[in-house]
Enzyme design. Structure first.
Site, PDB file in Angstrom:
ATOM      1  N   CYS A   5       0.790  -1.230   0.000  1.00  0.00           N
ATOM      2  CA  CYS A   5       0.000   0.000   0.000  1.00  0.00           C
ATOM      3  C   CYS A   5       0.823   1.282   0.000  1.00  0.00           C
ATOM      4  O   CYS A   5       0.606   2.164  -0.845  1.00  0.00           O
ATOM      5  CB  CYS A   5      -0.963  -0.001   1.177  1.00  0.00           C
ATOM      6  N   HIS A  24      -1.923   6.701   4.787  1.00  0.00           N
ATOM      7  CA  HIS A  24      -0.743   5.824   4.882  1.00  0.00           C
ATOM      8  C   HIS A  24       0.469   6.369   4.132  1.00  0.00           C
ATOM      9  O   HIS A  24       1.258   5.611   3.559  1.00  0.00           O
ATOM     10  CB  HIS A  24      -1.075   4.405   4.402  1.00  0.00           C
TER      11      HIS A  24
END
Length: 535
Positions: free
Chosen positions: A29, A90
Site C-alpha cells: 500500500c 498511509h
C-alpha cells in the site's frame, strides 16, 4: 468472481471502460499509493524500501511522502478544484514534531481530509491477534522474560547465600530491564491507541477509532463533501479502508456473501460505491464526473484465519500482495466511467498503470505536468476514448521495495507482452504460491531466487506465467532479453539518489511525533458521538 454480488462496481464496468491489464507500481500500500499520487515510481520519491519494512509502521514515524513531491491533488487545486480525501492515507504524518504535519494530506494538495492517517490492522479490533511486527514482538517478550528470570535468580541466590552479589548491582540490573521493557511495550503494547485513529483535517477525532461505525462515517463524509461542492469543480479521492484485515463489517452484511467475512466486506464496499454513484445521479453530476475505481495491489494470499481466506484471490494470476514481479501482486481492477465521453462497455487489454491517473486527471483539469522531474505515468484519455489503440507504455518496471524484480515489454508491432523476472520469491512451503508463515514474501536475501538468464514469459499467450520460455523454446529469447536489458540501463540512468523514507530510523515509533487528542501519553477521545446516521 461470479459468486460476489457487486452490482455497483459491475455497473461502473458496464457503463464505462474496463482495463484488464492495469498494473500497480508496487505490491504494497504505502509505495503503491505514493506512485498513484505522484505519477512516479516510488523509488524516485524515496518511498521504496531496502529493508524489511516496506510500508510505514506507525503514525509516529518520521517517514512519508516528501513535501517536494507534487500530487495530482496539488495540481488540480491550482486549477481551481476543491480537493478532498476520505479514508486511508498511509503516507505519513509528521517529520520533527507532533504537529508539523509535513506529510499530512493537507500539505499535499488536499483541501479536506477525513479518515485514517495510517491503515487498518488486526490490532484495531479487540478480539483479533496482533499483526504489527509479530516476530520482533516475540523476540522482545523472550528477552524480557530472560531478564525477569535473571533478576529473580540473582535475588533468590542473594537471599539464600548462594550468590555473592551486591544489592546495588541487582537494582541496576532490574532498572535496566524495566527500561528495556518500557522502551518497547510503550509502543507495541498500545498500537490500537497510536495507530488506529481518525482525523478530520489536522485534528484527531477518534483515538482509538470505533470500527463498528467507521464505514458509516466514511460514507457520510464522502456524501457530505460531494453535496458541499456540487456547484464547482471538485476532486474526491475515496480511499476505502476495505478490503483489509481485520475486515470489520457492519452487521447487516455479515454472513450475507458466499465467501465468508472477506466476501461480506467486499459486498459492503460495493454498497458504499453504490451510495456514492446514486448521489452523483441525484445531484445531476453523473454526466459531468470522471469516475475511477481501482485497488493498490493484489490479494493477500497469506492472510488466513484457520481455513478462512481473508486476503482475497487473484484468479489465474500467480502470486499476491508483497510480490513485486508476479502478476497476482500487481495486476488490479481498473474501471473508468464518464457517460457521453467514454464509450460504455469497452474492454481494453493494453498495459496501463496506476501512475497513469496522474497525467490523465491533470490533462482533464487543464493543468500542466511538472517539468522538473520524471513523470512515469501516461495520459490515458486517448486510449479510453478509443482515439488510440495502443498504450503509450513500452516498458513497465516492477519493483519489490527498492529491488527491481521484473520488467514488462509491450512489443507493439507484434502485440506480444514479454515479461522478464530477474528475482522471484521463494514460496513456503515449496510450490504453495505464497510465503505462508512469513506474512508476505521478502524482496531480498535468502527468501528470493536470482535468475540469470531471467525467467521469460509472453503474457499474451501465458498470462498465468506458468511456462517460462528459453532459447530452445522461443526463437526471440535472446533478442527480447537484450532489449529489456538495455531498457533497464536507460531506466536506471533516470534515477537520482533521494532520502529513503522507509529507512529503519524513519519507520520506528517516536513518541514526540505521536498524534494525540489529549496530553501525551493520555491520548483518548471520541468527538464523533453517534453521528453516523446516513442516507
Amino acid at each position: 468472481n461470479s459468486f460476489f454480488r457487486t452490482p455497483n462496481i459491475d455497473r461502473l464496468a458496464r457503463e464505462g471502460v474496463k482495463l484488464t491489464q492495469h498494473i500497480a507500481a508496487a505490491p504494497l500500500c504505502t509505495p503503491s499509493r505514493a506512485a498513484f499520487l505522484t505519477g512516479r515510481y516510488p523509488i524516485r520519491s524515496g518511498m521504496a524500501s531496502s529493508n524489511r519494512y516496506r510500508a510505514l509502521q506507525w503514525n509516529a514515524g518520521s517517514g512519508g511522502l516528501p513535501a517536494n513531491e507534487t500530487t495530482f491533488a496539488r495540481l488540480l487545486q491550482q486549477q481551481g478544484y476543491t480537493t478532498g480525501l476520505i479514508g486511508k492515507w498511509h503516507q505519513g504524518v509528521n517529520c520533527e514534531s507532533f504537529s508539523d504535519h509535513c506529510h499530512h494530506p493537507l500539505n499535499h494538495g488536499f483541501d479536506y481530509f477525513y479518515g485514517m492517517p495510517f491503515t487498518l490492522l488486526n490490532n484495531c479490533q479487540e478480539n483479533k491477534p496482533p499483526e504489527l511486527d509479530i516476530a520482533l514482538q516475540a523476540k522482545l517478550w523472550l528477552y524480557t522474560q530472560i531478564i525477569i528470570l535473571a533478576v529473580l535468580t540473582l535475588t533468590a541466590g542473594k537471599l539464600i547465600g548462594f550468590i555473592s552479589i551486591r544489592w546495588k548491582i541487582i537494582a541496576c540490573f532490574t532498572l535496566a530491564g524495566s527500561l528495556f521493557f518500557i522502551s518497547w511495550y510503550s509502543s507495541y503494547g498500545f498500537v490500537q491507541y497510536w495507530n488506529c485513529i481518525l482525523m478530520r483535517n489536522h485534528d484527531v477525532t477518534e483515538q482509538p477509532m470505533r470500527l463498528e461505525r467507521t464505514a458509516s462515517l466514511m460514507l457520510k463524509e464522502a456524501v457530505s463533501f460531494i453535496k458541499r461542492n456540487r456547484h464547482g469543480p471538485f476532486l474526491l479521492f475515496v480511499s476505502f479502508l476495505h478490503v483489509h484485515t481485520p475486515l470489520f463489517t457492519m452487521a447487516k452484511f455479515l454472513g450475507k456473501s458466499h465467501h465468508g467475512l472477506y466476501g461480506d466486506n467486499v459486498e459492503e464496499m460495493d454498497w458504499m460505491v453504490g451510495k456514492i454513484l446514486d448521489l452523483l445521479d441525484k445531484e445531476d453530476l453523473r454526466n459531468h464526473t470522471f469516475t475511477y475505481f481501482a485497488s493498490d495491489h493484489g490479494g493477500h494470499l497469506e492472510a488466513h484465519d484457520g481455513s478462512a481466506q481473508l486476503g482475497g484471490w487473484n484468479g489465474i494470476y500467480k502470486g499476491g500482495k508483497g510480490m513485486g514481479g508476479w502478476e497476482g501482486g500487481i495486476r488490479v481492477p481498473g474501471l473508468f466511467r464518464w457517460p457521453g465521453v467514454l464509450p460504455a462497455g469497452t474492454v481494453i487489454d493494453e498495459p496501463t498503470s496506476l501512475m497513469d491517473i496522474y497525467p490523465t486527471v491533470v490533462h482533464l483539469a487543464g493543468g500542466i505536468l511538472p517539468q522538473d522531474r520524471v513523470i512515469d505515468g501516461r495520459n490515458l484519455v486517448p486510449l479510453l476514448r478509443g482515439r488510440a489503440q495502443k498504450s503509450e507504455h513500452e516498458f513497465l518496471f516492477h519493483y519489490c521495495g527498492s529491488y527491481l524484480h521484473a520488467v514488462r515489454w509491450h512489443q507493439k508491432d507484434s502485440g506480444a507482452i514479454w515479461k522478464a523476472h530477474y528475482v522471484t520469491p521463494v514460496f513456503h512451503p515449496p510450490g504453495a504460491g505464497a510465503c505462508f508463515g512469513k506474512g508476505i514474501c521478502p524482496c531480498s536475501g535468502e527468501g528470493v531466487t536470482h535468475h540469470d538468464p531471467p525467467l521469460l514469459f509472453d503474457l499474451s499467450r501465458d498470462p498465468s506465467e506458468a511456462k517460462p520460455l528459453s532459447a530452445d523454446t522461443e526463437p526471440l529469447f535472446d533478442t527480447v532479453i537484450r532489449k529489456i536489458g538495455r531498457a533497464i540501463e536507460e531506466h536506471r540512468k533516470t534515477l537520482t539518489p533521494v532520502p529513503e523514507q522507509l529507512s529503519l530510523y524513519n519507520v520506528v515509533w517516536k513518541p514526540w511525533l505521536q498524534p494525540c487528542c489529549g496530553t501525551f501519553p493520555f491520548c483518548w477521545c471520541d468527538k464523533e458521538g453517534d453521528s453516523t446516521q446516513i442516507l
